[in-house]
Design a protein around this motif. Structure first.
Motif, PDB file in Angstrom:
ATOM      1  N   THR A 294      -4.542  -2.659  -3.954  1.00  0.00           N
ATOM      2  CA  THR A 294      -5.372  -2.442  -2.762  1.00  0.00           C
ATOM      3  C   THR A 294      -5.960  -3.754  -2.267  1.00  0.00           C
ATOM      4  O   THR A 294      -5.965  -4.032  -1.055  1.00  0.00           O
ATOM      5  CB  THR A 294      -6.500  -1.443  -3.083  1.00  0.00           C
ATOM      6  OG1 THR A 294      -5.924  -0.208  -3.514  1.00  0.00           O
ATOM      7  CG2 THR A 294      -7.376  -1.206  -1.875  1.00  0.00           C
TER       8      THR A 294
ATOM      9  N   ALA B 195       0.828  -1.204   0.000  1.00  0.00           N
ATOM     10  CA  ALA B 195       0.000   0.000   0.000  1.00  0.00           C
ATOM     11  C   ALA B 195       0.862   1.254   0.000  1.00  0.00           C
ATOM     12  O   ALA B 195       0.533   2.260  -0.630  1.00  0.00           O
ATOM     13  CB  ALA B 195      -0.920  -0.009   1.223  1.00  0.00           C
TER      14      ALA B 195
ATOM     15  N   GLU C 107      -3.944  -0.037  -9.311  1.00  0.00           N
ATOM     16  CA  GLU C 107      -4.388   0.449  -8.001  1.00  0.00           C
ATOM     17  C   GLU C 107      -5.378  -0.509  -7.346  1.00  0.00           C
ATOM     18  O   GLU C 107      -5.285  -0.803  -6.154  1.00  0.00           O
ATOM     19  CB  GLU C 107      -5.013   1.839  -8.152  1.00  0.00           C
ATOM     20  CG  GLU C 107      -5.423   2.455  -6.818  1.00  0.00           C
ATOM     21  CD  GLU C 107      -5.880   3.893  -6.965  1.00  0.00           C
ATOM     22  OE1 GLU C 107      -6.623   4.358  -6.078  1.00  0.00           O
ATOM     23  OE2 GLU C 107      -5.489   4.551  -7.955  1.00  0.00           O
TER      24      GLU C 107
ATOM     25  N   LEU D  15       0.893   2.158  -4.412  1.00  0.00           N
ATOM     26  CA  LEU D  15      -0.061   3.260  -4.513  1.00  0.00           C
ATOM     27  C   LEU D  15       0.633   4.623  -4.565  1.00  0.00           C
ATOM     28  O   LEU D  15      -0.011   5.636  -4.824  1.00  0.00           O
ATOM     29  CB  LEU D  15      -1.051   3.210  -3.344  1.00  0.00           C
ATOM     30  CG  LEU D  15      -1.889   1.924  -3.255  1.00  0.00           C
ATOM     31  CD1 LEU D  15      -2.900   2.013  -2.119  1.00  0.00           C
ATOM     32  CD2 LEU D  15      -2.604   1.651  -4.585  1.00  0.00           C
TER      33      LEU D  15
ATOM     34  N   SER E 270      -3.111  -5.987  -0.834  1.00  0.00           N
ATOM     35  CA  SER E 270      -2.676  -5.403   0.432  1.00  0.00           C
ATOM     36  C   SER E 270      -3.647  -5.756   1.550  1.00  0.00           C
ATOM     37  O   SER E 270      -3.237  -6.080   2.668  1.00  0.00           O
ATOM     38  CB  SER E 270      -2.563  -3.879   0.285  1.00  0.00           C
ATOM     39  OG  SER E 270      -2.224  -3.281   1.508  1.00  0.00           O
ATOM     40  N   ARG E 271      -4.919  -5.746   1.250  1.00  0.00           N
ATOM     41  CA  ARG E 271      -5.952  -6.058   2.254  1.00  0.00           C
ATOM     42  C   ARG E 271      -5.960  -7.543   2.598  1.00  0.00           C
ATOM     43  O   ARG E 271      -6.153  -7.937   3.746  1.00  0.00           O
ATOM     44  CB  ARG E 271      -7.323  -5.628   1.726  1.00  0.00           C
ATOM     45  CG  ARG E 271      -8.448  -5.795   2.763  1.00  0.00           C
ATOM     46  CD  ARG E 271      -9.796  -5.401   2.194  1.00  0.00           C
ATOM     47  NE  ARG E 271     -10.294  -6.386   1.234  1.00  0.00           N
ATOM     48  CZ  ARG E 271     -10.360  -6.208  -0.063  1.00  0.00           C
ATOM     49  NH1 ARG E 271      -9.955  -5.077  -0.608  1.00  0.00           N
ATOM     50  NH2 ARG E 271     -10.838  -7.155  -0.869  1.00  0.00           N
TER      51      ARG E 271
END
Length: 340
Positions: free
Chosen positions: A311, A266, A307, A270, A314-315
């Motif tokens: 995301t 992240a 992106e 990003l 990363s989550r």
């Protein structure tokens, strides 16, 4: 050549320390059997000085990462590995001898550098995977490296030597350094840790609201400065054809590293930055791209994330076993394996 000339590098370090401590005779601990002759300790010696400001502590300095005697390396600008380590450790007023564990820790840093060839630099960090003082009831389980605030770089006959101070840090402070940056974190903590003195009894500075808020602002503003990680549990399995279809390629990652890699993605992808991970047999590079996908070569895999996929990954990267599939990422899964 005279004995004095042969010890030019050693003498330069002692002169630098005498500018701080004058005529004080340090506690010095030499190595009985040189490393090149089969000894266990790669450093020729460690000296410990009694410091009183800003409060009583030991100030250790190593002899051995740089070239202490004759010039042997081909780099005329740098002496040996180009640095020596220092370490400041809180000292009790009645304490007359420096603790042996601190010198063992410094020798362990020597073993790591001499065996791996990886050198420490200003702003580096290292996870000790346990208390920095074995058996101690301390929350300090990692180390950061910063230029010693009282020792500028030296120009010696064998090249330049920088003094890097080793600083004990907690697990959550390490995470803040990984997801933001080491020097920013240390700068925020300096008010509570003058001269970066290590105190085994302290709590995490991330419990101080002003520190936690500064770290959060820094992460949001700058992203992560960690562009490279060594991950011992890192692997890659190419896609395989089966009778009933095709098995997707699999990126294998240890559970201990999965959580922090998720946070780093992240703070890197990003922000338009790449993240490189190196394991025993493969190098994996995450990099920003317009469309998710991967390219595999010999001993290297490059994974592009837009992106949305960055995301999502990363989550989903959490420190627990399992298989992660991404919505818009075809032909690859991430396998999280148990860390031992």
């Amino acid at each position: 050549m005279s004995e004095e000339a042969n010890a030019a590098g050693w003498d330069a370090i002692e002169r630098a320390m005498s500018k701080i401590y004058g005529d004080q005779e340090p506690k010095h601990y030499g190595t009985l059997i040189p490393y090149m002759l089969g000894g266990r300790d790669p450093l020729d010696g460690i000296s410990a000085y009694k410091a009183e400001r800003p409060y009583p502590h030991w100030h250790f300095v190593t002899f051995g990462f740089s070239e202490l005697y004759d010039k042997e390396s081909d780099d005329p600008e740098r002496s040996g590995y180009g640095f020596e380590l220092t370490f400041r450790l809180a000292r009790g007023e009645a304490e007359e001898e420096p603790p042996a564990w601190a010198m063992n820790l410094l020798q362990n840093m020597g073993r790591y550098v001499f065996k791996s060839g990886n050198v420490f630099r200003n702003g580096d960090y290292l996870d000790a995977n346990g208390p920095i003082c074995l058996g101690a009831d301390t929350k300090l389980t990692a180390l950061a490296f910063v230029r010693d605030p009282e020792l500028p770089a030296l120009d010696t006959p064998n090249g330049q030597v920088e003094f890097l101070q080793m600083v004990g840090i907690t697990g959550c402070e390490l995470e803040a350094m990984q997801t933001w940056n080491t020097l920013g974190m240390l700068n925020v903590c300096e008010e509570h840790m003058p001269n970066y003195i290590t105190d085994l009894s302290r709590d995490s500075f991330m419990r101080v609201p002003a520190v936690a808020e500064a770290v959060q602002r820094g992460m949001e503003r700058d992203g992560s400065s960690t562009g490279f990680l060594y991950v011992d549990q890192l692997g890659w399995e190419p896609a395989k054809r089966r009778l009933l279809g095709k098995t997707p390629a699999a990126l294998r990652l240890g559970a201990k590293q999965a959580g922090i890699v998720g946070k780093l993605l992240a703070g890197r992808i990003l922000k338009g930055k790449s993240l490189s991970m190196t394991g025993p047999d493969v190098r994996v590079v995450f990099e920003p791209g317009e469309k998710p996908g991967f390219e595999q070569g010999q001993n290297e895999v490059r994974i592009k994330l837009d992106e949305a996929s960055a995301t999502e990954l990363s989550r989903k990267l959490q420190p627990k076993e399992g298989v992660i599939e991404l919505s818009d990422f075809k032909g690859m899964v991430v396998q999280i394996v148990k860390t031992y």
